[in-house]
Design a protein around this motif. Structure first.
Motif, short mmCIF file in Angstrom:
data_model
loop_
_atom_site.label_atom_id
_atom_site.label_comp_id
_atom_site.label_asym_id
_atom_site.label_seq_id
_atom_site.Cartn_x
_atom_site.Cartn_y
_atom_site.Cartn_z
N GLU A 103 5.43 -0.64 -0.65
CA GLU A 103 4.17 0.11 -0.46
C GLU A 103 4.46 1.59 -0.24
OE1 GLU A 103 1.85 -1.42 2.78
OE2 GLU A 103 1.30 -3.25 1.70
N GLN A 104 5.45 1.86 0.61
CA GLN A 104 5.83 3.24 0.87
C GLN A 104 6.32 3.93 -0.39
OE1 GLN A 104 8.69 2.73 4.00
NE2 GLN A 104 7.15 2.75 5.62
N MET A 105 7.10 3.20 -1.19
CA MET A 105 7.60 3.77 -2.45
C MET A 105 6.46 4.08 -3.40
SD MET A 105 11.14 1.62 -3.11
CE MET A 105 11.25 2.13 -4.81
N ALA A 106 5.47 3.19 -3.46
CA ALA A 106 4.32 3.42 -4.33
C ALA A 106 3.55 4.66 -3.87
CB ALA A 106 3.42 2.19 -4.35
N ASP A 107 3.38 4.79 -2.56
CA ASP A 107 2.70 5.98 -2.02
C ASP A 107 3.49 7.25 -2.34
OD1 ASP A 107 0.70 4.39 -0.95
OD2 ASP A 107 1.51 4.44 1.10
N LEU A 108 4.79 7.18 -2.17
CA LEU A 108 5.63 8.35 -2.47
C LEU A 108 5.58 8.70 -3.96
CD1 LEU A 108 8.76 7.65 -0.25
CD2 LEU A 108 7.13 9.52 0.01
N GLN A 109 5.59 7.67 -4.81
CA GLN A 109 5.52 7.93 -6.25
C GLN A 109 4.19 8.58 -6.63
OE1 GLN A 109 8.17 7.48 -8.52
NE2 GLN A 109 6.79 8.83 -9.65
N ALA A 110 3.10 8.12 -6.01
CA ALA A 110 1.79 8.72 -6.27
C ALA A 110 1.79 10.18 -5.83
CB ALA A 110 0.70 7.94 -5.55
N ASN A 111 2.38 10.47 -4.65
CA ASN A 111 2.47 11.85 -4.19
C ASN A 111 3.31 12.70 -5.12
OD1 ASN A 111 0.89 11.35 -1.94
ND2 ASN A 111 2.62 11.08 -0.56
N LEU A 112 4.42 12.16 -5.58
CA LEU A 112 5.30 12.88 -6.49
C LEU A 112 4.59 13.17 -7.81
CD1 LEU A 112 8.13 14.05 -6.93
CD2 LEU A 112 8.84 11.79 -7.74
N ASP A 113 3.86 12.19 -8.33
CA ASP A 113 3.12 12.39 -9.58
C ASP A 113 2.07 13.49 -9.41
OD1 ASP A 113 4.62 10.37 -10.73
OD2 ASP A 113 3.05 8.85 -10.56
N GLU A 114 1.39 13.51 -8.26
CA GLU A 114 0.40 14.53 -7.99
C GLU A 114 1.05 15.92 -7.91
OE1 GLU A 114 -3.12 15.57 -4.77
OE2 GLU A 114 -2.21 13.58 -4.75
N LEU A 115 2.18 15.99 -7.23
CA LEU A 115 2.90 17.27 -7.14
C LEU A 115 3.32 17.77 -8.52
CD1 LEU A 115 5.18 16.69 -4.02
CD2 LEU A 115 3.38 18.40 -4.26
N LYS A 116 3.80 16.86 -9.34
CA LYS A 116 4.22 17.24 -10.69
C LYS A 116 3.04 17.78 -11.50
CE LYS A 116 8.21 14.17 -11.15
NZ LYS A 116 8.74 12.97 -11.81
N ALA A 117 1.87 17.15 -11.34
CA ALA A 117 0.69 17.60 -12.06
C ALA A 117 0.29 19.01 -11.60
CB ALA A 117 -0.47 16.62 -11.83
N HIS A 118 0.32 19.25 -10.29
CA HIS A 118 -0.01 20.59 -9.77
C HIS A 118 1.03 21.62 -10.24
CE1 HIS A 118 -3.40 19.45 -7.36
NE2 HIS A 118 -2.70 18.55 -6.69
N GLU A 119 2.28 21.22 -10.25
CA GLU A 119 3.34 22.12 -10.70
C GLU A 119 3.13 22.49 -12.18
OE1 GLU A 119 8.16 22.12 -10.29
OE2 GLU A 119 7.26 20.29 -11.13
N LYS A 120 2.80 21.50 -13.00
CA LYS A 120 2.58 21.74 -14.43
C LYS A 120 1.38 22.68 -14.63
CE LYS A 120 1.83 19.22 -18.73
NZ LYS A 120 1.64 17.89 -19.34
#
Length: 131
Positions: A103-120
């Motif tokens: 669950e924690q990994m899924a939450d972290l992956q969602a956060n990472l995906d969001e960060l990548k989208a903002h970075e892009k």
């Protein structure tokens, strides 16, 4: 070492890179049960069993298990019961812990995906400003 196959609190602290306070905490939690020697029983003398229990406690902690979970599992292995119940309990505890980590990994992956989208998006805006 104080005696053959016994350890002082300092011996264990040095070996496992812990503070003596941490070892006393594990003792308060019931994970370790040293003998008491000297005036007023002030000196703790840890057995090979205590050393093994400390090693298992630290391993359980690295796995992310609570000290209560660690104690329950370690106590099971001290009992004269069949190993089947211990192994089933261990698998239940591991499955629950694995579920929490996933669950924690899924939450972290969602956060990472969001960060990548903002970075892009920020890079694209910067490129437009530079053009």
């Amino acid at each position: 070492m104080a005696h053959a196959h016994t350890y002082t609190i300092s011996d264990l602290a040095k070996e496992f890179d812990l503070t003596t306070r941490a070892i006393r905490f594990y003792e308060d939690m019931g994970l370790l049960q040293p003998q008491r020697e000297g005036p007023g029983g002030r000196n703790r003398v840890y057995s090979a069993r205590d050393r093994t229990r400390l090693r298992l406690t630290l391993r359980a902690k690295r796995l992310g298990l609570s000290l209560t979970e660690a104690k329950d599992l370690i106590d099971m292995y001290d009992s004269p019961r069949d190993s089947g119940p211990q192994l089933r309990k261990f698998l239940v505890v591991l499955a629950e812990h694995k579920r929490r980590i996933e669950e924690q990994m899924a939450d972290l992956q969602a956060n990472l995906d969001e960060l990548k989208a903002h970075e892009k998006e920020a890079k694209a805006l910067l490129a437009k400003l530079g053009a």
